[in-house]
Scaffold this active site. Sequence first.
Site, PDB file in Angstrom:
ATOM      1  N   SER A   8       6.742 -12.334  31.874  1.00  0.00           N
ATOM      2  CA  SER A   8       7.738 -12.715  30.402  1.00  0.00           C
ATOM      3  C   SER A   8       7.404 -11.668  29.274  1.00  0.00           C
ATOM      4  O   SER A   8       6.581 -11.601  28.535  1.00  0.00           O
ATOM      5  CB  SER A   8       6.865 -14.099  29.487  1.00  0.00           C
ATOM      6  OG  SER A   8       8.544 -14.335  28.843  1.00  0.00           O
ATOM      7  N   LYS A  14      10.804 -12.247  34.549  1.00  0.00           N
ATOM      8  CA  LYS A  14      11.125 -12.551  33.341  1.00  0.00           C
ATOM      9  C   LYS A  14      11.123 -11.730  32.219  1.00  0.00           C
ATOM     10  O   LYS A  14      10.609 -11.874  31.756  1.00  0.00           O
ATOM     11  CB  LYS A  14      10.442 -13.651  33.475  1.00  0.00           C
ATOM     12  CG  LYS A  14      10.828 -15.286  32.564  1.00  0.00           C
ATOM     13  CD  LYS A  14      10.274 -16.585  32.344  1.00  0.00           C
ATOM     14  CE  LYS A  14       9.506 -16.617  30.514  1.00  0.00           C
ATOM     15  NZ  LYS A  14       9.078 -17.868  30.558  1.00  0.00           N
ATOM     16  N   LYS A  64      13.569 -11.962  28.184  1.00  0.00           N
ATOM     17  CA  LYS A  64      13.976 -13.118  27.403  1.00  0.00           C
ATOM     18  C   LYS A  64      16.022 -12.568  27.836  1.00  0.00           C
ATOM     19  O   LYS A  64      16.127 -11.423  27.720  1.00  0.00           O
ATOM     20  CB  LYS A  64      13.546 -13.562  26.528  1.00  0.00           C
ATOM     21  CG  LYS A  64      12.295 -14.106  26.524  1.00  0.00           C
ATOM     22  CD  LYS A  64      12.060 -15.231  26.610  1.00  0.00           C
ATOM     23  CE  LYS A  64      10.530 -15.911  27.091  1.00  0.00           C
ATOM     24  NZ  LYS A  64      10.595 -17.522  26.367  1.00  0.00           N
ATOM     25  N   ASP A  76      15.040 -16.086  31.124  1.00  0.00           N
ATOM     26  CA  ASP A  76      15.191 -17.308  30.284  1.00  0.00           C
ATOM     27  C   ASP A  76      16.027 -17.150  28.768  1.00  0.00           C
ATOM     28  O   ASP A  76      15.826 -16.198  28.313  1.00  0.00           O
ATOM     29  CB  ASP A  76      13.244 -17.309  30.323  1.00  0.00           C
ATOM     30  CG  ASP A  76      12.941 -18.541  29.045  1.00  0.00           C
ATOM     31  OD1 ASP A  76      13.524 -19.762  28.435  1.00  0.00           O
ATOM     32  OD2 ASP A  76      11.989 -19.020  28.740  1.00  0.00           O
ATOM     33  N   GLU A 101      16.270 -19.895  33.517  1.00  0.00           N
ATOM     34  CA  GLU A 101      15.547 -21.020  32.606  1.00  0.00           C
ATOM     35  C   GLU A 101      16.608 -21.809  31.406  1.00  0.00           C
ATOM     36  O   GLU A 101      16.659 -20.779  30.321  1.00  0.00           O
ATOM     37  CB  GLU A 101      13.976 -20.014  32.565  1.00  0.00           C
ATOM     38  CG  GLU A 101      13.170 -21.432  31.808  1.00  0.00           C
ATOM     39  CD  GLU A 101      12.035 -20.615  31.810  1.00  0.00           C
ATOM     40  OE1 GLU A 101      11.586 -19.260  32.104  1.00  0.00           O
ATOM     41  OE2 GLU A 101      10.817 -20.806  30.998  1.00  0.00           O
ATOM     42  N   ASP A 151      12.807 -25.771  31.146  1.00  0.00           N
ATOM     43  CA  ASP A 151      11.329 -25.540  30.705  1.00  0.00           C
ATOM     44  C   ASP A 151      11.484 -27.063  29.295  1.00  0.00           C
ATOM     45  O   ASP A 151      10.970 -27.753  29.644  1.00  0.00           O
ATOM     46  CB  ASP A 151      11.418 -24.168  30.090  1.00  0.00           C
ATOM     47  CG  ASP A 151      10.822 -24.019  29.364  1.00  0.00           C
ATOM     48  OD1 ASP A 151       9.796 -24.917  28.462  1.00  0.00           O
ATOM     49  OD2 ASP A 151      10.398 -22.758  28.295  1.00  0.00           O
ATOM     50  N   LYS A 162       4.507 -26.495  31.504  1.00  0.00           N
ATOM     51  CA  LYS A 162       3.536 -26.289  30.640  1.00  0.00           C
ATOM     52  C   LYS A 162       2.833 -27.421  30.204  1.00  0.00           C
ATOM     53  O   LYS A 162       3.377 -28.399  29.735  1.00  0.00           O
ATOM     54  CB  LYS A 162       4.303 -25.806  29.103  1.00  0.00           C
ATOM     55  CG  LYS A 162       5.100 -24.598  29.768  1.00  0.00           C
ATOM     56  CD  LYS A 162       5.463 -24.115  28.394  1.00  0.00           C
ATOM     57  CE  LYS A 162       6.490 -23.009  28.420  1.00  0.00           C
ATOM     58  NZ  LYS A 162       7.301 -22.705  27.126  1.00  0.00           N
ATOM     59  N   GLY A 173       4.038 -20.103  29.681  1.00  0.00           N
ATOM     60  CA  GLY A 173       3.069 -20.038  29.012  1.00  0.00           C
ATOM     61  C   GLY A 173       3.263 -20.610  27.629  1.00  0.00           C
ATOM     62  O   GLY A 173       4.578 -20.401  27.207  1.00  0.00           O
TER      63      GLY A 173
HETATM   64  O1  OSB Z   1      10.065 -20.503  27.065  1.00  0.00           O
HETATM   65  O2  OSB Z   1       8.745 -20.127  28.781  1.00  0.00           O
HETATM   66  C1  OSB Z   1       9.122 -19.750  27.104  1.00  0.00           C
HETATM   67  C2  OSB Z   1       6.778 -17.340  24.415  1.00  0.00           C
HETATM   68  C3  OSB Z   1       6.805 -18.634  23.965  1.00  0.00           C
HETATM   69  C4  OSB Z   1       7.212 -19.602  23.848  1.00  0.00           C
HETATM   70  C5  OSB Z   1       8.511 -19.682  24.728  1.00  0.00           C
HETATM   71  C6  OSB Z   1       8.463 -19.185  26.056  1.00  0.00           C
HETATM   72  C7  OSB Z   1       7.362 -18.244  26.598  1.00  0.00           C
HETATM   73  C8  OSB Z   1       7.641 -17.579  26.981  1.00  0.00           C
HETATM   74  C9  OSB Z   1       5.894 -16.642  27.419  1.00  0.00           C
HETATM   75  O3  OSB Z   1       8.235 -17.079  27.684  1.00  0.00           O
HETATM   76  C10 OSB Z   1       4.964 -17.226  28.114  1.00  0.00           C
HETATM   77  C11 OSB Z   1       3.397 -16.869  27.574  1.00  0.00           C
HETATM   78  O4  OSB Z   1       3.449 -15.328  28.845  1.00  0.00           O
HETATM   79  O5  OSB Z   1       2.682 -17.162  27.509  1.00  0.00           O
HETATM   80 MG    MG Z   2      10.841 -20.910  28.837  1.00  0.00          MG
END
Ligand code: OSB
Ligand code: MG
Length: 368
Positions: free
Chosen positions: A136, A162, A164, A189, A214, A239, A263, A291
């Site tokens: 991510s 992935k 953002k 995401d 996402e 999510d 999660k 994560g």
């Molecule tokens: O939306 O999945 C998410 C990190 C912090 C809060 C929300 C998210 C995320 C990530 C990274 O996308 C996940 C990771 O690498 O641990």
């Molecule tokens: Mg997410």
Amino acid sequence: MIIKKMNLRHLKMTMKNPFVTSFGSMQEKEFFLLEVFDEDGNSGWGESAAFQAPWYTEETVQTTLHMIRDFLIPLLLNKEINHPDEVSEIFTPIRKNNMAKATVEGAIWDLYAKRNKQSLAQALGGVAKKIEVGISIGIQTSTEKLLEVVHHYIEEGYKRIKVKIRPGYDIEMIQKLRDAFPHVPLMADANSAYTLDDIELLKKLDDYHLLMIEQPLASDDIVDHAKLQKQLNTPICLDESILSVEDVRKAIELGSTKVINIKIARVGGLTEAKKIHDYCMEKGIPVWCGGMLEAGIGRAHNIALTTLPNFALPGDTAGSSHYWEEDIISPEIVVVDGYIEVPKGYGIGFEPNMEVIERYMLDSIVFE
Ligand code: OSB
Ligand code: MG
């Protein structure tokens, strides 16, 4: 087993790089490690996930402490527990606060597996010997920088990328990524950054054959997610909207989602995570493990969960060195060609590294 003693350690670690989402930037990770002991001196470990500010869900580091110390630990201390599934039932008088619950429940699962001389993956019914992982990538300062970073992780072997997105940092950026990497498994995401008013923009994402989008809309908008999914070819993955297997049932019945990000922290623990996994498998909905920028203990729990058979898509569990100069477990988690090998040792299968833990520890409380 009888829960004889618990040690709640409070840690603060700094990530190698700031992680930027549609909500803002974070680089400090403050969290708790809970170690639980049984009457024979076995111990199990859990890690808390909530951030310092309530941008992802309403929980924070401080609410986690309040819940664990003042409500959850008193419900378990000196109690007899035969199976970790009992923990979520014991916690039902406490509403939500899923991340706090998951910290405690995760430690009990690790303890239970260790007592039974099983790996946590085995105790959960997992099958995979290695798991496939993606990465991510937070919002970058420029698209050029993003292309560089994506190139780097593809070279490292991560199985899916992935990125953002947020309003103003979406279509153009995805188009450039697609032009540069036409075949890479790619997803976006939004962390709830859009509303149905953005539907024309979101429909344009269909041109880039993304694996999924996402959480485009607000966490309590499963009705609007259903309306959006009807007009999108790109599968929606939920999510933030999913806190329980009941939420999953409703979202699937409404047609709000085609993929679920599980999660452990967000759904209140491994027992609920497994229920969601099983329900989705029955409904033909693939899942993957999300994560929370975890340190090693949390990451180890994610690996164990991901060994269940319906984790059909690469998750967000990157290697330790992606986030940390040094992780709190040994060995550290390594990704080779996009895979993490599932450890065979008892429980989470990684040893807490006490020297590193003590270095990052702010304080600790013992309950007995
Ligand atoms: O939306 O999945 C998410 C990190 C912090 C809060 C929300 C998210 C995320 C990530 C990274 O996308 C996940 C990771 O690498 O641990
Ligand atoms: Mg997410």
